[in-house]
Write an enzyme that holds these catalytic residues in place. Sequence first.
Site, mmCIF file in Angstrom:
data_model
loop_
_atom_site.group_PDB
_atom_site.id
_atom_site.type_symbol
_atom_site.label_atom_id
_atom_site.label_comp_id
_atom_site.label_asym_id
_atom_site.label_seq_id
_atom_site.Cartn_x
_atom_site.Cartn_y
_atom_site.Cartn_z
ATOM 1 N N CYS A 2 0.877 -1.240 -0.017
ATOM 2 C CA CYS A 2 0.050 0.103 -0.037
ATOM 3 C C CYS A 2 0.964 1.379 -0.056
ATOM 4 O O CYS A 2 1.987 1.200 0.463
ATOM 5 C CB CYS A 2 -0.874 -0.008 1.209
ATOM 6 S SG CYS A 2 -1.860 -1.459 1.477
ATOM 7 N N ARG A 28 3.754 1.014 -6.969
ATOM 8 C CA ARG A 28 3.927 0.023 -5.660
ATOM 9 C C ARG A 28 2.951 -0.960 -6.092
ATOM 10 O O ARG A 28 2.907 -2.222 -5.499
ATOM 11 C CB ARG A 28 3.625 0.603 -4.255
ATOM 12 C CG ARG A 28 4.904 1.540 -3.871
ATOM 13 C CD ARG A 28 4.578 2.220 -2.668
ATOM 14 N NE ARG A 28 4.537 1.394 -1.546
ATOM 15 C CZ ARG A 28 5.397 1.312 -0.687
ATOM 16 N NH1 ARG A 28 6.624 1.905 -0.863
ATOM 17 N NH2 ARG A 28 5.451 0.479 0.309
ATOM 18 N N TRP A 85 -3.761 -2.402 -1.445
ATOM 19 C CA TRP A 85 -3.674 -3.561 -2.315
ATOM 20 C C TRP A 85 -4.137 -4.649 -1.234
ATOM 21 O O TRP A 85 -3.727 -4.756 -0.211
ATOM 22 C CB TRP A 85 -2.059 -3.875 -2.133
ATOM 23 C CG TRP A 85 -1.936 -5.150 -3.280
ATOM 24 C CD1 TRP A 85 -1.438 -5.079 -4.589
ATOM 25 C CD2 TRP A 85 -1.508 -6.205 -2.595
ATOM 26 N NE1 TRP A 85 -1.098 -6.385 -4.866
ATOM 27 C CE2 TRP A 85 -0.889 -7.124 -3.845
ATOM 28 C CE3 TRP A 85 -1.496 -7.101 -1.691
ATOM 29 C CZ2 TRP A 85 -0.813 -8.440 -3.652
ATOM 30 C CZ3 TRP A 85 -1.112 -8.385 -1.251
ATOM 31 C CH2 TRP A 85 -0.604 -8.966 -2.479
ATOM 32 N N ASN A 111 -1.037 0.535 6.453
ATOM 33 C CA ASN A 111 -0.335 -0.368 5.796
ATOM 34 C C ASN A 111 0.193 -1.748 6.670
ATOM 35 O O ASN A 111 0.691 -1.402 7.667
ATOM 36 C CB ASN A 111 0.909 0.218 5.221
ATOM 37 C CG ASN A 111 1.626 -0.485 4.054
ATOM 38 O OD1 ASN A 111 1.215 -1.736 3.709
ATOM 39 N ND2 ASN A 111 2.658 0.035 3.451
ATOM 40 N N GLY A 112 -0.040 -2.880 6.142
ATOM 41 C CA GLY A 112 0.179 -4.184 6.991
ATOM 42 C C GLY A 112 -0.949 -5.027 7.401
ATOM 43 O O GLY A 112 -2.090 -4.825 6.632
ATOM 44 N N GLU A 479 14.990 -16.156 -14.209
ATOM 45 C CA GLU A 479 14.847 -14.781 -14.138
ATOM 46 C C GLU A 479 13.984 -14.240 -15.337
ATOM 47 O O GLU A 479 12.904 -13.651 -15.222
ATOM 48 C CB GLU A 479 15.984 -13.833 -13.950
ATOM 49 C CG GLU A 479 15.669 -12.453 -13.944
ATOM 50 C CD GLU A 479 14.816 -11.791 -13.224
ATOM 51 O OE1 GLU A 479 14.226 -12.660 -12.342
ATOM 52 O OE2 GLU A 479 14.286 -10.733 -13.463
ATOM 53 N N LYS A 483 10.211 -12.998 -15.406
ATOM 54 C CA LYS A 483 9.781 -11.529 -15.963
ATOM 55 C C LYS A 483 8.532 -11.936 -16.937
ATOM 56 O O LYS A 483 7.532 -11.144 -17.136
ATOM 57 C CB LYS A 483 10.828 -11.055 -16.880
ATOM 58 C CG LYS A 483 11.941 -10.345 -16.000
ATOM 59 C CD LYS A 483 11.526 -9.131 -15.479
ATOM 60 C CE LYS A 483 11.311 -9.073 -14.283
ATOM 61 N NZ LYS A 483 12.355 -9.429 -13.002
ATOM 62 N N GLU A 486 5.411 -12.459 -15.157
ATOM 63 C CA GLU A 486 4.611 -11.446 -14.409
ATOM 64 C C GLU A 486 4.056 -10.238 -15.162
ATOM 65 O O GLU A 486 3.071 -9.731 -14.767
ATOM 66 C CB GLU A 486 5.633 -10.971 -12.886
ATOM 67 C CG GLU A 486 6.899 -10.434 -13.713
ATOM 68 C CD GLU A 486 7.753 -9.950 -12.366
ATOM 69 O OE1 GLU A 486 7.206 -9.646 -11.467
ATOM 70 O OE2 GLU A 486 9.032 -9.820 -12.776
ATOM 71 N N HIS A 502 14.774 -35.388 -17.090
ATOM 72 C CA HIS A 502 14.133 -35.921 -16.062
ATOM 73 C C HIS A 502 12.762 -35.640 -15.628
ATOM 74 O O HIS A 502 12.347 -35.669 -14.723
ATOM 75 C CB HIS A 502 15.221 -35.397 -14.713
ATOM 76 C CG HIS A 502 16.554 -35.647 -14.876
ATOM 77 N ND1 HIS A 502 17.070 -37.088 -15.002
ATOM 78 C CD2 HIS A 502 17.591 -35.236 -15.033
ATOM 79 C CE1 HIS A 502 18.328 -37.010 -14.795
ATOM 80 N NE2 HIS A 502 18.820 -35.833 -14.988
ATOM 81 N N LYS A 596 5.124 -3.581 -5.827
ATOM 82 C CA LYS A 596 6.589 -3.550 -5.865
ATOM 83 C C LYS A 596 7.215 -3.841 -4.613
ATOM 84 O O LYS A 596 8.389 -4.491 -4.855
ATOM 85 C CB LYS A 596 6.924 -1.824 -5.996
ATOM 86 C CG LYS A 596 8.257 -1.660 -6.414
ATOM 87 C CD LYS A 596 8.756 -2.285 -7.596
ATOM 88 C CE LYS A 596 10.469 -1.947 -7.698
ATOM 89 N NZ LYS A 596 10.765 -2.821 -8.878
HETATM 90 C C1 F6R Z 1 10.206 -9.489 -9.963
HETATM 91 C C2 F6R Z 1 10.365 -8.837 -8.814
HETATM 92 C C3 F6R Z 1 10.113 -9.375 -7.418
HETATM 93 C C4 F6R Z 1 11.100 -8.823 -6.474
HETATM 94 C C5 F6R Z 1 11.118 -9.340 -4.992
HETATM 95 C C6 F6R Z 1 12.072 -8.829 -4.002
HETATM 96 O O1 F6R Z 1 10.270 -8.744 -11.198
HETATM 97 O O2 F6R Z 1 10.342 -7.442 -8.656
HETATM 98 O O3 F6R Z 1 10.392 -10.941 -7.550
HETATM 99 O O4 F6R Z 1 12.299 -8.985 -7.076
HETATM 100 O O5 F6R Z 1 9.760 -9.034 -4.740
HETATM 101 O O6 F6R Z 1 11.795 -7.632 -3.770
HETATM 102 P P1 F6R Z 1 13.075 -6.618 -3.219
HETATM 103 O O7 F6R Z 1 14.212 -6.748 -4.228
HETATM 104 O O8 F6R Z 1 12.759 -5.345 -3.220
HETATM 105 O O9 F6R Z 1 13.625 -7.359 -1.944
#
Ligand code: F6R
Length: 601
Positions: A2, A28, A85, A111-112, A479, A483, A486, A502, A596
Amino acid sequence: MCGIFGYVGNKTNAATIVFEGLKRLEYRGYDSWGIAVVPTASEKSKVKSEKLINTIVVKKKTGKIGNANVNDMPSSSFAFGHTRWATHGGVTQTNAHPHLDCTGRIALIHNGIFENYEGIKKTLVKKGHRFTSETDTEVAVHLIEEYRKTMALAKAVQKAFNDMAGLNAIIVIDSDRNQLIAARNGSPLVIGFGHQENFLASDAAALLPHTKQVHFLEDDEMTIVGHKGIMIFDAKTGTKIAPKVQKLTWSTRQAEKGTYPYFMLKEIHEQPDIIADISETMISPAKRMTEVIRKSQGTYLVGCGTAGYACMAGSYLFSKVAKRHVNWAVGSEFGYQLNFLTKKSLVMALSQSGETIDILESVKKAKNNGASIVALVNVLGSSLYRMADHKTLIGAGPEKAVASTKAFTAKIAYLVLLAYGLAGKTKEGQTVLMHAVSSGKKVLSSLSLARIQKLASRLKNTEHIFVVGRGISYPASLETALKIKEISYIHAEGFAAGELKHGVIALVEKDTPCIVFAPNDEAYGANLAGAMEMKARGGFIVGISHKPHEVFDYYIPVDDACEATIIPNVIVGQLLAYYLAIEKGLDPDMPRNLAKSVTVK
Ligand code: F6R
């Protein structure tokens, strides 16, 4: 998660200031938003209705802020807002924050997760409080209202906050006074110091257009923010605390999109410059950190999601370049496997935001076991940054797209420097990074972009994509798949290429897109063998490699950058994900369901 933004000052457009603040926090991730203002005295006197006097005006909406505005809100010098959120209660206008008490004179944003809200709600209902939403948050404002009957507002907020189990940040306003009262435990809050005006936000970057002077609230700190002064005190004991004012180093321009259509594309393009910068300017911090690693007995890398894959890549780099065994774990699991940590252990926590709750909790447990903590973070003053014994800012600048790109490659660049530093070959590490810079630039050339976009156009309607690689190309595959998932919502899976036979290969059929990383390293031949196995089952093979090969149905060239080739390779993965989202008409900056910084468990 949030976003929170609050303003108190001498301007009378507080609603607009807060609204613009919320827009800067959009990255975020959120599903609804709301703003509350206390109208100025002259505004109140204009309104005949008794109802407005001493009450708070609230506007709440579901969905994105988009083209909304707050022109219909009264002038005010005092307002706060929130992007929600959803956790407790669906995405509805009623569930959006701010929430009001029964009288409409106290408003609260949160927030929380208020873990023990159910029992408290039952007691408050018995006492006659009327609830309108399904949220845990609304319980907090009624609890304050209840305490307010017998004590001053600040005391009531303090008492209610101390009753709340879980990791929470709350801000409270009441219609009688121009003060933001806030407290935090776990969820971030930053105070911004202005001239005749002050601010509160969940994220320092949102304060940049107003001020660079900030105080990051620590856990269990409470604050009363007025337009002329700020008080900070311990939420448990009430003892006064002197603010620790820090200066933000980011510029407003860095936090804006500029000429790019999306933050994600801007951030992808920034990577070569960031890597070059790290290679030039991070030698001293890297040297200090290598000494810390050298002295430790057992080093562990921890991160979540993309940061976790950077950790995994780090374990390959430390092994190959520095001949050093460094384990890695995802943040949410590390807490269950750290009983072996001792005073000599070193935990290196990697995080863009420095607020990821799974990392913070693991780090707290590791500290309890006596381990030292190294933090590699992008956000100054973040919780992880403050918690760590040794800290380095990775210097990627504000990352606003939800999907992490430049923070990933910046972390890898730093790990490359550390690995070469441990091997006593810092200069070589710098050279390798400069190869990654030029290779990355080539990947970002218009010819290469067109090639990747053409591939995206071909793959946009596919349901599944497989991404494989061996060695350090395994985390590159994971990775890339993350990407793609998501931001394009296509099911993509990354695998260690050797694992294909396997089980995974059962999924490959005619035209299944299979992306193969085949850089110029010791796994080159084995990666090609994996490509051939998939091709033999009808797979459509996309080769990402320093040279073409007949097994590739589609080839994306990436110049060799020795041990740092993962950097340009992952840039290809990021671009493919980006163009898949664009081809599908999706917003790559704000993928559904994601936030975020993940500040709840
Ligand atoms: C994927 C992504 C997330 C963050 C993860 C950790 O694109 O952004 O997987 O990498 O939530 O976030 P941080 O790096 O802020 O701890």
